[in-house]
Design a protein around this motif. Structure first.
Motif, PDB file in Angstrom:
ATOM      1  N   GLN A  74     -46.283 -62.077 -95.132  1.00 22.80           N
ATOM      2  CA  GLN A  74     -47.477 -62.664 -94.443  1.00 22.80           C
ATOM      3  C   GLN A  74     -48.624 -61.694 -94.685  1.00 22.80           C
ATOM      4  O   GLN A  74     -49.668 -61.985 -93.835  1.00 22.80           O
ATOM      5  CB  GLN A  74     -46.728 -62.508 -92.996  1.00 22.80           C
ATOM      6  CG  GLN A  74     -45.720 -63.509 -92.762  1.00 22.80           C
ATOM      7  CD  GLN A  74     -45.145 -63.269 -91.414  1.00 22.80           C
ATOM      8  OE1 GLN A  74     -45.827 -62.908 -90.345  1.00 22.80           O
ATOM      9  NE2 GLN A  74     -43.774 -63.247 -91.221  1.00 22.80           N
ATOM     10  N   ALA A  75     -48.587 -60.713 -95.565  1.00 27.58           N
ATOM     11  CA  ALA A  75     -49.772 -59.899 -95.791  1.00 27.58           C
ATOM     12  C   ALA A  75     -50.021 -59.226 -94.476  1.00 27.58           C
ATOM     13  O   ALA A  75     -51.296 -58.715 -94.492  1.00 27.58           O
ATOM     14  CB  ALA A  75     -50.880 -60.503 -96.320  1.00 27.58           C
ATOM     15  N   LYS A  76     -49.237 -58.812 -93.785  1.00 28.35           N
ATOM     16  CA  LYS A  76     -49.293 -57.661 -92.551  1.00 28.35           C
ATOM     17  C   LYS A  76     -48.932 -56.268 -92.963  1.00 28.35           C
ATOM     18  O   LYS A  76     -48.014 -55.872 -92.581  1.00 28.35           O
ATOM     19  CB  LYS A  76     -48.444 -58.215 -91.387  1.00 28.35           C
ATOM     20  CG  LYS A  76     -48.874 -59.672 -90.844  1.00 28.35           C
ATOM     21  CD  LYS A  76     -48.169 -60.235 -89.418  1.00 28.35           C
ATOM     22  CE  LYS A  76     -48.501 -61.322 -89.083  1.00 28.35           C
ATOM     23  NZ  LYS A  76     -47.806 -61.735 -88.021  1.00 28.35           N
ATOM     24  N   TYR A  77     -49.574 -55.940 -93.948  1.00 25.84           N
ATOM     25  CA  TYR A  77     -49.141 -54.693 -94.590  1.00 25.84           C
ATOM     26  C   TYR A  77     -49.166 -53.387 -93.647  1.00 25.84           C
ATOM     27  O   TYR A  77     -48.212 -52.488 -93.661  1.00 25.84           O
ATOM     28  CB  TYR A  77     -50.121 -54.122 -95.520  1.00 25.84           C
ATOM     29  CG  TYR A  77     -50.282 -55.314 -96.805  1.00 25.84           C
ATOM     30  CD1 TYR A  77     -49.175 -55.986 -97.460  1.00 25.84           C
ATOM     31  CD2 TYR A  77     -51.733 -55.782 -96.932  1.00 25.84           C
ATOM     32  CE1 TYR A  77     -49.176 -57.013 -98.039  1.00 25.84           C
ATOM     33  CE2 TYR A  77     -51.479 -56.975 -98.114  1.00 25.84           C
ATOM     34  CZ  TYR A  77     -50.297 -57.534 -98.491  1.00 25.84           C
ATOM     35  OH  TYR A  77     -50.459 -58.481 -99.366  1.00 25.84           O
ATOM     36  N   ASP A  78     -50.207 -53.467 -92.546  1.00 29.12           N
ATOM     37  CA  ASP A  78     -50.000 -52.185 -91.768  1.00 29.12           C
ATOM     38  C   ASP A  78     -48.665 -52.259 -90.875  1.00 29.12           C
ATOM     39  O   ASP A  78     -48.186 -51.190 -90.620  1.00 29.12           O
ATOM     40  CB  ASP A  78     -51.253 -52.259 -90.726  1.00 29.12           C
ATOM     41  CG  ASP A  78     -52.583 -51.918 -91.356  1.00 29.12           C
ATOM     42  OD1 ASP A  78     -52.344 -51.371 -92.523  1.00 29.12           O
ATOM     43  OD2 ASP A  78     -53.614 -52.279 -91.098  1.00 29.12           O
ATOM     44  N   GLU A  79     -48.338 -53.471 -90.308  1.00 29.27           N
ATOM     45  CA  GLU A  79     -47.004 -53.594 -89.485  1.00 29.27           C
ATOM     46  C   GLU A  79     -46.132 -53.367 -90.395  1.00 29.27           C
ATOM     47  O   GLU A  79     -45.146 -52.415 -90.178  1.00 29.27           O
ATOM     48  CB  GLU A  79     -47.167 -54.868 -89.018  1.00 29.27           C
ATOM     49  CG  GLU A  79     -48.115 -55.158 -88.024  1.00 29.27           C
ATOM     50  CD  GLU A  79     -49.244 -55.934 -88.434  1.00 29.27           C
ATOM     51  OE1 GLU A  79     -49.778 -55.515 -89.582  1.00 29.27           O
ATOM     52  OE2 GLU A  79     -49.912 -56.511 -87.838  1.00 29.27           O
ATOM     53  N   ALA A  80     -45.947 -53.848 -91.661  1.00 27.00           N
ATOM     54  CA  ALA A  80     -44.912 -53.491 -92.736  1.00 27.00           C
ATOM     55  C   ALA A  80     -44.692 -52.146 -92.884  1.00 27.00           C
ATOM     56  O   ALA A  80     -43.580 -51.560 -93.189  1.00 27.00           O
ATOM     57  CB  ALA A  80     -45.227 -54.334 -94.006  1.00 27.00           C
ATOM     58  N   LEU A  81     -45.900 -51.367 -93.076  1.00 31.74           N
ATOM     59  CA  LEU A  81     -45.953 -50.097 -93.388  1.00 31.74           C
ATOM     60  C   LEU A  81     -45.072 -49.158 -92.264  1.00 31.74           C
ATOM     61  O   LEU A  81     -44.333 -47.981 -92.448  1.00 31.74           O
ATOM     62  CB  LEU A  81     -47.189 -49.334 -93.743  1.00 31.74           C
ATOM     63  CG  LEU A  81     -47.653 -47.765 -93.641  1.00 31.74           C
ATOM     64  CD1 LEU A  81     -46.481 -47.481 -94.987  1.00 31.74           C
ATOM     65  CD2 LEU A  81     -49.063 -47.481 -94.069  1.00 31.74           C
ATOM     66  N   GLN A  82     -45.672 -49.379 -91.120  1.00 32.55           N
ATOM     67  CA  GLN A  82     -45.036 -48.940 -89.760  1.00 32.55           C
ATOM     68  C   GLN A  82     -43.456 -49.140 -89.634  1.00 32.55           C
ATOM     69  O   GLN A  82     -42.583 -48.150 -89.289  1.00 32.55           O
ATOM     70  CB  GLN A  82     -45.829 -49.364 -88.459  1.00 32.55           C
ATOM     71  CG  GLN A  82     -47.118 -48.985 -88.238  1.00 32.55           C
ATOM     72  CD  GLN A  82     -47.560 -47.592 -88.392  1.00 32.55           C
ATOM     73  OE1 GLN A  82     -46.703 -46.884 -87.849  1.00 32.55           O
ATOM     74  NE2 GLN A  82     -48.515 -47.234 -89.340  1.00 32.55           N
ATOM     75  N   VAL A  83     -43.255 -50.221 -90.129  1.00 32.49           N
ATOM     76  CA  VAL A  83     -41.450 -50.484 -90.042  1.00 32.49           C
ATOM     77  C   VAL A  83     -40.804 -49.492 -91.103  1.00 32.49           C
ATOM     78  O   VAL A  83     -39.742 -49.108 -90.912  1.00 32.49           O
ATOM     79  CB  VAL A  83     -41.371 -51.882 -90.356  1.00 32.49           C
ATOM     80  CG1 VAL A  83     -39.850 -52.330 -90.232  1.00 32.49           C
ATOM     81  CG2 VAL A  83     -41.814 -52.834 -89.142  1.00 32.49           C
ATOM     82  N   ALA A  84     -41.817 -49.572 -92.327  1.00 34.02           N
ATOM     83  CA  ALA A  84     -40.915 -48.783 -93.421  1.00 34.02           C
ATOM     84  C   ALA A  84     -40.978 -47.283 -93.018  1.00 34.02           C
ATOM     85  O   ALA A  84     -39.984 -46.440 -93.202  1.00 34.02           O
ATOM     86  CB  ALA A  84     -41.943 -48.996 -94.621  1.00 34.02           C
ATOM     87  N   LEU A  85     -41.959 -46.741 -92.267  1.00 31.07           N
ATOM     88  CA  LEU A  85     -41.989 -45.514 -91.833  1.00 31.07           C
ATOM     89  C   LEU A  85     -40.664 -45.220 -90.957  1.00 31.07           C
ATOM     90  O   LEU A  85     -40.154 -44.131 -90.939  1.00 31.07           O
ATOM     91  CB  LEU A  85     -43.371 -44.883 -91.223  1.00 31.07           C
ATOM     92  CG  LEU A  85     -44.486 -44.929 -92.227  1.00 31.07           C
ATOM     93  CD1 LEU A  85     -45.800 -44.687 -91.435  1.00 31.07           C
ATOM     94  CD2 LEU A  85     -44.271 -43.811 -93.282  1.00 31.07           C
ATOM     95  N   TYR A  86     -40.620 -46.163 -90.095  1.00 35.71           N
ATOM     96  CA  TYR A  86     -39.326 -45.982 -89.062  1.00 35.71           C
ATOM     97  C   TYR A  86     -38.295 -46.057 -89.661  1.00 35.71           C
ATOM     98  O   TYR A  86     -37.184 -45.366 -89.380  1.00 35.71           O
ATOM     99  CB  TYR A  86     -39.633 -47.319 -88.131  1.00 35.71           C
ATOM    100  CG  TYR A  86     -38.640 -47.228 -86.880  1.00 35.71           C
ATOM    101  CD1 TYR A  86     -38.378 -46.402 -86.071  1.00 35.71           C
ATOM    102  CD2 TYR A  86     -37.227 -48.050 -87.136  1.00 35.71           C
ATOM    103  CE1 TYR A  86     -37.384 -46.156 -85.145  1.00 35.71           C
ATOM    104  CE2 TYR A  86     -36.397 -48.044 -86.291  1.00 35.71           C
ATOM    105  CZ  TYR A  86     -36.336 -47.112 -85.010  1.00 35.71           C
ATOM    106  OH  TYR A  86     -35.299 -47.209 -84.551  1.00 35.71           O
ATOM    107  N   ALA A  87     -38.157 -46.852 -90.789  1.00 37.96           N
ATOM    108  CA  ALA A  87     -36.762 -47.082 -91.697  1.00 37.96           C
ATOM    109  C   ALA A  87     -36.698 -45.669 -92.304  1.00 37.96           C
ATOM    110  O   ALA A  87     -35.452 -45.076 -92.421  1.00 37.96           O
ATOM    111  CB  ALA A  87     -36.916 -48.160 -92.589  1.00 37.96           C
ATOM    112  N   GLU A  88     -37.643 -45.238 -92.814  1.00 36.08           N
ATOM    113  CA  GLU A  88     -37.360 -43.736 -93.549  1.00 36.08           C
ATOM    114  C   GLU A  88     -37.016 -42.793 -92.237  1.00 36.08           C
ATOM    115  O   GLU A  88     -35.987 -41.795 -92.715  1.00 36.08           O
ATOM    116  CB  GLU A  88     -38.875 -43.213 -93.940  1.00 36.08           C
ATOM    117  CG  GLU A  88     -38.746 -41.918 -94.533  1.00 36.08           C
ATOM    118  CD  GLU A  88     -40.187 -41.316 -94.734  1.00 36.08           C
ATOM    119  OE1 GLU A  88     -40.342 -40.607 -95.732  1.00 36.08           O
ATOM    120  OE2 GLU A  88     -41.204 -41.689 -94.205  1.00 36.08           O
TER     121      GLU A  88
END
Length: 268
Positions: free
Chosen positions: A48-62
């Motif tokens: 959905q091109a919501k890159y900021d939100e996706a990045l935050q989820v990725a950081l949480y996954a890390e």
């Protein structure tokens, strides 16, 4: 009395240790399930091109991944591939010069990887059988024509799709089989390949086709996630249309650097 105390302690250990081990196993399973769900969230947000939100989820996954003790639950290969997967996403999503297709590739690759680790059957990567294996009739036709200039465009599409599922294949397919496939692909990518006889070229393509077919042969496939398949197919089409042979060589060089980075990554 002393012997009796020791016996009681041993009895408690035998009773409680399996329960503790089971508790650790349950915790790890829940953590893996959460990580899989996070990978899907990253994929959907990136789509959905919501890159900021996706990045935050990725950081949480890390953070979630690093907080869990995976010893005895995941293999070194699995840990390494997951780590490389979220690192690619964390590094790639903020890059403005990275097009949306590449960001989608990272997200879908990570999604398929976690699915391969958690699932015992019906892996998402199996949904790429048709687009990958469907490339061979065209490749064999083009390789027979000495005037054809489109062979490596079609080949490029196959390679890009194979690269997308490669991390997942390291989970489900033997290293020996993957090494054989790699050798076939390296021969085809050599500049001398198109100068060989038609018989030699067809023989090499057929061997690769057979090995890739055997990879998919024992996969129990369910209906593919429509949104994931959409990303895979549009990404492949984009690469097919935009990469020239020269661009392909650059793409392969960058891939080799990444493979070297994977090989040099410290094993835990």
């Amino acid at each position: 009395m002393k012997r009796k105390s020791i016996a009681m302690i041993l009895l408690l250990f035998l009773v409680l240790h399996p329960a503790a081990a089971k508790g650790e196993e349950t915790t790890a399973a829940k953590a893996l399930q959460e990580l899989t769900e996070l990978s899907d969230s990253i994929f959907q947000l990136t789509r959905q091109a919501k890159y900021d939100e996706a990045l935050q989820v990725a950081l949480y996954a890390e953070k979630t991944f690093k907080a869990e003790n995976w010893r005895g639950t995941l293999t070194n290969t699995q840990v390494r591939q997951i780590t490389l997967g979220y690192q690619d996403i964390i590094k790639g999503l903020p890059q403005e010069d990275l097009n949306e297709r590449e960001k989608l590739r990272y997200a879908s690759q990570f999604r398929m990887l976690l699915d391969a680790i958690q699932s015992n059957s019906e892996p998402l990567w199996g949904s790429l059988e048709k687009p990958i294996m469907g490339s061979f009739p065209t490749l064999k036709k083009e390789v027979k024509d000495p005037e054809s200039t489109t062979f490596y465009e079609t080949w490029n599409e196959l390679v890009s799709l194979y690269d997308m599922i490669y991390p997942s294949l390291t989970i489900d397919i033997s290293p020996e089989k993957l090494q054989t496939i790699k050798q076939h692909m390296e021969v085809i990518e050599q500049g001398e390949f198109l100068k060989a006889s038609s018989g030699t070229k067809l023989e090499r393509l057929t061997k690769l086709e057979e090995d890739l077919s055997s990879v998919f042969a024992n996969v129990d496939q369910d209906e593919a996630d429509p949104s994931l398949l959409w990303v895979i197919l549009t990404t492949g089409s984009m690469i097919l249309l935009t990469l020239t042979y020269v661009g392909f060589r650059k793409y392969r060089a960058e891939k080799e650097k990444k493979q070297k980075r994977q090989a040099d990554y410290p094993k835990s």
